[in-house]
Design an enzyme around this catalytic site. Structure first.
Site, PDB file in Angstrom:
ATOM      1  N   GLU A  98       5.778   7.688   8.157  1.00 38.05           N
ATOM      2  CA  GLU A  98       5.373   6.568   7.297  1.00 38.05           C
ATOM      3  C   GLU A  98       5.174   7.054   5.864  1.00 38.05           C
ATOM      4  OE1 GLU A  98       5.193   3.640   6.770  1.00 38.05           O
ATOM      5  OE2 GLU A  98       4.285   2.406   8.314  1.00 38.05           O
ATOM      6  N   ASP A  99       5.354   6.146   4.923  1.00 36.39           N
ATOM      7  CA  ASP A  99       5.040   6.511   3.543  1.00 36.39           C
ATOM      8  C   ASP A  99       3.536   6.443   3.317  1.00 36.39           C
ATOM      9  OD1 ASP A  99       5.061   3.772   3.834  1.00 36.39           O
ATOM     10  OD2 ASP A  99       5.942   3.353   1.882  1.00 36.39           O
ATOM     11  N   ASP A 102      -2.567   2.834   5.474  1.00 40.36           N
ATOM     12  CA  ASP A 102      -3.529   2.067   4.684  1.00 40.36           C
ATOM     13  C   ASP A 102      -4.571   1.480   5.651  1.00 40.36           C
ATOM     14  OD1 ASP A 102      -4.759   0.563   2.723  1.00 40.36           O
ATOM     15  OD2 ASP A 102      -3.051  -0.686   2.272  1.00 40.36           O
ATOM     16  N   LYS A 130      -5.056   6.306   2.744  1.00 48.61           N
ATOM     17  CA  LYS A 130      -6.276   5.804   2.104  1.00 48.61           C
ATOM     18  C   LYS A 130      -7.309   5.623   3.211  1.00 48.61           C
ATOM     19  CE  LYS A 130      -3.843   2.873  -1.264  1.00 48.61           C
ATOM     20  NZ  LYS A 130      -3.625   1.458  -1.645  1.00 48.61           N
ATOM     21  N   PHE A 151      -3.248   1.180  -6.043  1.00 50.72           N
ATOM     22  CA  PHE A 151      -1.954   0.657  -5.591  1.00 50.72           C
ATOM     23  C   PHE A 151      -0.846   1.526  -6.166  1.00 50.72           C
ATOM     24  CE2 PHE A 151       1.663  -2.213  -5.306  1.00 50.72           C
ATOM     25  CZ  PHE A 151       1.540  -2.631  -3.994  1.00 50.72           C
ATOM     26  N   ASP A 158       6.839   0.435  -2.968  1.00 48.17           N
ATOM     27  CA  ASP A 158       7.278  -0.639  -3.859  1.00 48.17           C
ATOM     28  C   ASP A 158       6.135  -1.530  -4.319  1.00 48.17           C
ATOM     29  OD1 ASP A 158       6.865  -1.925  -1.248  1.00 48.17           O
ATOM     30  OD2 ASP A 158       7.825  -3.666  -2.168  1.00 48.17           O
ATOM     31  N   ARG A 164      10.795   1.598  -5.957  1.00 50.66           N
ATOM     32  CA  ARG A 164      10.968   2.547  -4.845  1.00 50.66           C
ATOM     33  C   ARG A 164      11.710   3.807  -5.298  1.00 50.66           C
ATOM     34  NH1 ARG A 164       9.661  -0.070   0.031  1.00 50.66           N
ATOM     35  NH2 ARG A 164      10.221  -2.266   0.158  1.00 50.66           N
TER      36      ARG A 164
HETATM   37  C1  PRP Z   1       3.715  -0.621   3.935  1.00 53.00           C
HETATM   38  C2  PRP Z   1       3.899   0.830   4.337  1.00 53.00           C
HETATM   39  C3  PRP Z   1       3.437   0.858   5.750  1.00 53.00           C
HETATM   40  C4  PRP Z   1       2.358  -0.196   5.776  1.00 53.00           C
HETATM   41  C5  PRP Z   1       1.028   0.487   5.719  1.00 53.00           C
HETATM   42  O1  PRP Z   1       4.822  -1.317   4.368  1.00 53.00           O
HETATM   43  O2  PRP Z   1       5.226   1.220   4.216  1.00 53.00           O
HETATM   44  O3  PRP Z   1       4.461   0.508   6.649  1.00 53.00           O
HETATM   45  O4  PRP Z   1       2.539  -1.018   4.620  1.00 53.00           O
HETATM   46  O5  PRP Z   1       0.018  -0.467   5.676  1.00 53.00           O
HETATM   47  P1  PRP Z   1      -1.060  -0.637   6.829  1.00 53.00           P
HETATM   48  O6  PRP Z   1      -1.581   0.722   7.190  1.00 53.00           O
HETATM   49  O7  PRP Z   1      -2.083  -1.486   6.136  1.00 53.00           O
HETATM   50  O8  PRP Z   1      -0.419  -1.338   7.977  1.00 53.00           O
HETATM   51  P2  PRP Z   1       5.309  -2.675   3.716  1.00 53.00           P
HETATM   52  O9  PRP Z   1       4.913  -3.801   4.632  1.00 53.00           O
HETATM   53  O10 PRP Z   1       4.850  -2.765   2.297  1.00 53.00           O
HETATM   54  O11 PRP Z   1       6.892  -2.540   3.826  1.00 53.00           O
HETATM   55  P3  PRP Z   1       7.884  -1.473   3.141  1.00 53.00           P
HETATM   56  O12 PRP Z   1       7.767  -0.186   3.913  1.00 53.00           O
HETATM   57  O13 PRP Z   1       9.237  -2.099   3.319  1.00 53.00           O
HETATM   58  O14 PRP Z   1       7.474  -1.323   1.696  1.00 53.00           O
END
Ligand code: PRP
Length: 174
Positions: A98-99, A102, A130, A151, A158, A164
């Site tokens: 994962e990136d 959160d 975080k 953020f 993104d 990105r």
């Molecule tokens: C973001 C990120 C994780 C998720 C983390 O994805 O890439 O998948 O949110 O958040 P959480 O721990 O609160 O669940 P996003 O829905 O923004 O999609 P993306 O990867 O396409 O940017």
């Protein structure tokens, strides 16, 4: 107009990703491992991470897609699969990449989904986390950076699908 402030420069990202790759190389020495990237944000991290893992390791890559209702900042707890993996996971050593970790809602959902497929092992890797935003109790096994509730964009992350491609991880200042 938005102003971008560099939070983690590209050199520091590359250094930390290489450290994670070395750790994974040690942990999985002698095994085959499947890196599963969560679209879209983790794509860049996964591609860089894969190239820092010992070439002697048998590494494969796959991607999975999810959508969550609400933004990442207000995750409602509802996550849906939008793209499944190409191959079964039974007996496979998997690292879910994962990136950002959160609220934890997305990783928790994916962890349950993938564990039900009976992999040999399942580890979680997150470039960023975080910890004070967690709604679900979940921890990553490999973490790049821990940072406060800012953020961030860039290096896969993104804001309304933009930024990105930035090589550094940045904060958007309006
Ligand atoms: C973001 C990120 C994780 C998720 C983390 O994805 O890439 O998948 O949110 O958040 P959480 O721990 O609160 O669940 P996003 O829905 O923004 O999609 P993306 O990867 O396409 O940017």
């Amino acid at each position: 107009m938005a102003h971008l402030e560099v939070l983690i420069p590209r050199e520091r990202i590359a250094q930390r990703v290489a450290e994670l790759g070395a750790e994974i190389s040690r942990d999985f020495a002698g095994h085959a491992v499947l890196l599963v990237g969560v679209l879209k944000g983790a794509a860049i991290f996964l591609c860089d991470l894969a190239r820092t893992i010992d070439p002697a390791l048998d590494v494969r890559m796959d991607f999975i897609g999810v959508s969550s209702y609400g933004t990442a900042k207000t995750s409602s707890g509802e996550v849906q699969l939008t793209k499944d993996l190409s191959e079964p996971l039974a007996g496979v050593h998997v690292i879910l990449v994962e990136d950002i970790l959160d609220t934890g809602v997305t990783l928790h959902f994916l962890k349950q989904l993938l564990l039900a497929r009976q992999p040999a092992s399942l580890k979680l890797a997150a470039l960023l986390q975080k910890p004070n935003r967690r709604k679900v109790a979940i921890q990553a096994d490999y973490v790049g950076f821990t940072f406060p509730d800012e953020f961030a964009v860039g290096y896969g992350l993104d804001h309304a699908e933009r930024y990105r491609n930035l090589p550094d991880i940045c904060i958007v200042r309006e």
